[in-house]
Structures are given as C-alpha cells and as structure tokens.
Scaffold this motif. Structure first.
Motif, PDB file in Angstrom:
ATOM      1  N   LEU A 131       0.827  -1.211   0.000  1.00 18.49           N
ATOM      2  CA  LEU A 131       0.000   0.000   0.000  1.00 18.49           C
ATOM      3  C   LEU A 131       0.856   1.254   0.000  1.00 18.49           C
ATOM      4  N   PRO A 132       0.358   2.345  -0.604  1.00 18.31           N
ATOM      5  CA  PRO A 132       1.034   3.635  -0.469  1.00 18.31           C
ATOM      6  C   PRO A 132       1.099   4.032   1.015  1.00 18.31           C
ATOM      7  N   ASP A 133       2.116   4.803   1.375  1.00 16.15           N
ATOM      8  CA  ASP A 133       2.326   5.168   2.776  1.00 16.15           C
ATOM      9  C   ASP A 133       1.086   5.785   3.428  1.00 16.15           C
ATOM     10  N   GLY A 134       0.403   6.676   2.706  1.00  9.83           N
ATOM     11  CA  GLY A 134      -0.767   7.353   3.271  1.00  9.83           C
ATOM     12  C   GLY A 134      -1.904   6.394   3.588  1.00  9.83           C
ATOM     13  N   GLN A 135      -2.157   5.439   2.676  1.00 12.94           N
ATOM     14  CA  GLN A 135      -3.207   4.447   2.921  1.00 12.94           C
ATOM     15  C   GLN A 135      -2.832   3.544   4.080  1.00 12.94           C
ATOM     16  N   ARG A 136      -1.560   3.122   4.112  1.00 16.84           N
ATOM     17  CA  ARG A 136      -1.124   2.235   5.190  1.00 16.84           C
ATOM     18  C   ARG A 136      -1.238   2.949   6.541  1.00 16.84           C
ATOM     19  N   ALA A 137      -0.809   4.208   6.611  1.00 17.68           N
ATOM     20  CA  ALA A 137      -0.881   4.958   7.870  1.00 17.68           C
ATOM     21  C   ALA A 137      -2.330   5.092   8.332  1.00 17.68           C
ATOM     22  N   ALA A 138      -3.244   5.377   7.411  1.00 14.60           N
ATOM     23  CA  ALA A 138      -4.657   5.509   7.770  1.00 14.60           C
ATOM     24  C   ALA A 138      -5.214   4.182   8.288  1.00 14.60           C
ATOM     25  N   LEU A 139      -4.905   3.078   7.605  1.00 17.32           N
ATOM     26  CA  LEU A 139      -5.396   1.767   8.039  1.00 17.32           C
ATOM     27  C   LEU A 139      -4.799   1.351   9.380  1.00 17.32           C
ATOM     28  N   VAL A 140      -3.517   1.637   9.591  1.00 15.29           N
ATOM     29  CA  VAL A 140      -2.882   1.301  10.873  1.00 15.29           C
ATOM     30  C   VAL A 140      -3.614   2.008  12.012  1.00 15.29           C
ATOM     31  N   LEU A 141      -3.872   3.297  11.819  1.00 11.46           N
ATOM     32  CA  LEU A 141      -4.526   4.062  12.888  1.00 11.46           C
ATOM     33  C   LEU A 141      -5.978   3.637  13.084  1.00 11.46           C
ATOM     34  N   ILE A 163      -9.196  10.551   5.018  1.00 16.26           N
ATOM     35  CA  ILE A 163      -8.965   9.334   5.803  1.00 16.26           C
ATOM     36  C   ILE A 163      -9.924   8.241   5.347  1.00 16.26           C
ATOM     37  N   LYS A 164     -11.205   8.590   5.206  1.00 13.04           N
ATOM     38  CA  LYS A 164     -12.201   7.600   4.767  1.00 13.04           C
ATOM     39  C   LYS A 164     -11.835   7.041   3.398  1.00 13.04           C
ATOM     40  N   SER A 165     -11.413   7.917   2.497  1.00 16.10           N
ATOM     41  CA  SER A 165     -11.041   7.495   1.150  1.00 16.10           C
ATOM     42  C   SER A 165      -9.810   6.595   1.176  1.00 16.10           C
ATOM     43  N   ARG A 166      -8.790   6.999   1.969  1.00 15.77           N
ATOM     44  CA  ARG A 166      -7.572   6.184   2.052  1.00 15.77           C
ATOM     45  C   ARG A 166      -7.874   4.819   2.651  1.00 15.77           C
ATOM     46  N   CYS A 167      -8.728   4.791   3.672  1.00 19.30           N
ATOM     47  CA  CYS A 167      -9.094   3.512   4.285  1.00 19.30           C
ATOM     48  C   CYS A 167      -9.845   2.639   3.291  1.00 19.30           C
ATOM     49  N   ALA A 168     -10.809   3.226   2.578  1.00 21.23           N
ATOM     50  CA  ALA A 168     -11.599   2.454   1.612  1.00 21.23           C
ATOM     51  C   ALA A 168     -10.705   1.898   0.507  1.00 21.23           C
ATOM     52  N   ALA A 173      -7.658  -2.593  -1.813  1.00 19.92           N
ATOM     53  CA  ALA A 173      -6.398  -3.138  -2.314  1.00 19.92           C
ATOM     54  C   ALA A 173      -5.994  -4.386  -1.538  1.00 19.92           C
ATOM     55  N   LEU A 174      -6.198  -4.355  -0.217  1.00 15.96           N
ATOM     56  CA  LEU A 174      -5.896  -5.536   0.602  1.00 15.96           C
ATOM     57  C   LEU A 174      -6.772  -6.713   0.186  1.00 15.96           C
ATOM     58  N   ALA A 175      -8.069  -6.446   0.032  1.00 20.60           N
ATOM     59  CA  ALA A 175      -9.003  -7.512  -0.343  1.00 20.60           C
ATOM     60  C   ALA A 175      -8.633  -8.098  -1.700  1.00 20.60           C
ATOM     61  N   GLU A 176      -8.253  -7.215  -2.617  1.00 18.42           N
ATOM     62  CA  GLU A 176      -7.885  -7.693  -3.958  1.00 18.42           C
ATOM     63  C   GLU A 176      -6.638  -8.565  -3.880  1.00 18.42           C
ATOM     64  N   HIS A 177      -5.636  -8.093  -3.155  1.00 16.64           N
ATOM     65  CA  HIS A 177      -4.395  -8.864  -3.054  1.00 16.64           C
ATOM     66  C   HIS A 177      -4.651 -10.207  -2.363  1.00 16.64           C
ATOM     67  N   ALA A 191     -13.975 -16.915  -7.523  1.00 13.77           N
ATOM     68  CA  ALA A 191     -13.931 -16.468  -6.128  1.00 13.77           C
ATOM     69  C   ALA A 191     -13.278 -15.103  -6.059  1.00 13.77           C
ATOM     70  N   GLY A 192     -14.020 -14.080  -6.460  1.00  7.15           N
ATOM     71  CA  GLY A 192     -13.506 -12.722  -6.429  1.00  7.15           C
ATOM     72  C   GLY A 192     -13.642 -12.093  -5.070  1.00  7.15           C
ATOM     73  N   PRO A 193     -13.088 -10.872  -4.892  1.00 14.88           N
ATOM     74  CA  PRO A 193     -13.213 -10.215  -3.591  1.00 14.88           C
ATOM     75  C   PRO A 193     -14.665  -9.915  -3.272  1.00 14.88           C
ATOM     76  N   GLU A 194     -15.006 -10.025  -2.000  1.00 17.91           N
ATOM     77  CA  GLU A 194     -16.373  -9.745  -1.572  1.00 17.91           C
ATOM     78  C   GLU A 194     -16.628  -8.253  -1.578  1.00 17.91           C
ATOM     79  N   THR A 195     -17.824  -7.877  -1.851  1.00 14.75           N
ATOM     80  CA  THR A 195     -18.203  -6.464  -1.741  1.00 14.75           C
ATOM     81  C   THR A 195     -19.024  -6.306  -0.485  1.00 14.75           C
ATOM     82  N   SER A 196     -18.653  -5.299   0.306  1.00  9.64           N
ATOM     83  CA  SER A 196     -19.403  -5.094   1.540  1.00  9.64           C
ATOM     84  C   SER A 196     -19.756  -3.653   1.711  1.00  9.64           C
TER      85      SER A 196
END
Length: 196
Positions: A131-141, A163-168, A173-177, A191-196
């Motif tokens: 993940l890009p640094d900004g997305q990773r930092a948002a998800l970590v927090l 923050i909401k956008s970076r988290c989403a 990206a995590l789900a896809e990977h 078996a694609g990624p689930e949509t929630s």
C-alpha cells in the motif's frame, strides 16, 4: 501552606505533564514517554514494517516532541499530537529509504502458532507493504488501533474525507491482493473479492 498538594507525575494528566515539561520539570516528559511509548512503538512498527526503522522513527518523534512541547496548543489530546509526530517521523524515514525494505523476519518456532494463521498474517503483512504510505498509515490508525476517523485526520493532518477514502482504497487493495492469493491457491476463478 495551601491545602492542595501538587499532583504526583503519575497522577498528572498528559497535558499537565507537557505543561510541567515546558515549565522546566526535568521528569515530566519522562513520565509522558513511559505512558505512551508502547502504543507509539506499535503504530511505528505497523507503519514502517521494519523494527529498526520504527525504532529510529519513535526516537526521532519523541525527540521532536520533547523539543516542540511549547508549540502544543491544547486543541487536541496530547496522544493525538504524539501520534501525529510519530507517524510523520515514520513517513519521513520511509521517504528517505524508498527502495522497499524487506518484511521483518519473525520467530515462527512457537509450537502454539498454527501454520495457517501464520500464513494469513504474513499474507496480510505483504499486502500492507504494497500500500502507499498514506493508505497504510490511515489503516494502521483506524483499523488496527481503533483511532476514530476524526482523530486519525488530525494525526495525519488531512481531512476526514481523505482518511475515509484512504481507508476504503486501502481495504479494497488488501481484499484484492488477498483474494488473488486465495484464488491462486484454490484455483477457483470465480472467487472474487467480496463487496461489503
């Protein structure tokens, strides 16, 4: 003598400790460090993904907080202010390194550690590393430390919507990977990624 005795360092609030430090109390910042070092370390380790870089970032961050304590205006909690300094120190360190660092090695010899859960954990860490640094930092927090979106926005110095956008985006990206990894293993093309 007045009836009110000053609070001990252990009893003082974070903002009182910061004020005492600014006023010249040699022990106040040490108490603040003792209270929050473990949480700041956890945030730094998840943001940097490398124990050495995280340790340097935590050290940089606390030195910066020590020196800049007089600039704290009390508009947010001291922990929010500390988070912002530590996360920024992490991002500064990561920008300087840029060739992506290897994932840290873990001691997987614990017999209680199940192979499947270890594999999932390493998959997630690998996905987080992409993940890009900004997305990773948002998800970590937000996702890993349960920091409210508004506080995460204050820590990272961006709007709540960012923050909401970076988290989403990060979650997608995590789900896809992780979904691709699962598909490769199980050979189930639908078996694609689930949509929630």
């Amino acid at each position: 003598m007045g009836s009110a005795t000053p609070l001990t360092l252990a009893e003082a609030s974070d903002s009182d400790l910061l004020a005492r430090h600014v006023a010249g109390d040699d022990h106040a910042f040490g108490e603040l460090f003792r209270r929050h070092k473990d949480r700041m370390w956890a945030v730094a380790l998840r943001t940097c993904r490398d124990p050495e870089i995280a340790a340097d970032a935590v050290q940089d961050g606390f030195i910066s907080a020590f020196r800049r304590a007089g600039s704290f205006r009390g508009e947010s909690a001291v922990t929010t202010w500390l988070h912002r300094i530590i996360v920024n120190a992490c991002l500064d360190r990561l920008r300087r390194i840029r060739p992506t660092t290897q994932l840290p090695e873990y001691d997987l010899s614990d017999p209680r550690d199940h192979h499947a859960s270890t594999e999932v954990r390493l998959d997630i860490e690998e996905a987080m590393a992409r993940l890009p640094d900004g997305q990773r930092a948002a998800l970590v927090l937000v996702d890993m430390h349960g920091v409210p979106v508004a506080e995460a926005a204050a820590i990272l110095g961006v709007a709540e919507g960012t923050i909401k956008s970076r988290c989403a985006r990060g979650r997608a990206a995590l789900a896809e990977h992780l979904g691709l990894r699962t598909t490769e293993r199980t050979r189930e093309p639908d078996a694609g990624p689930e949509t929630s």
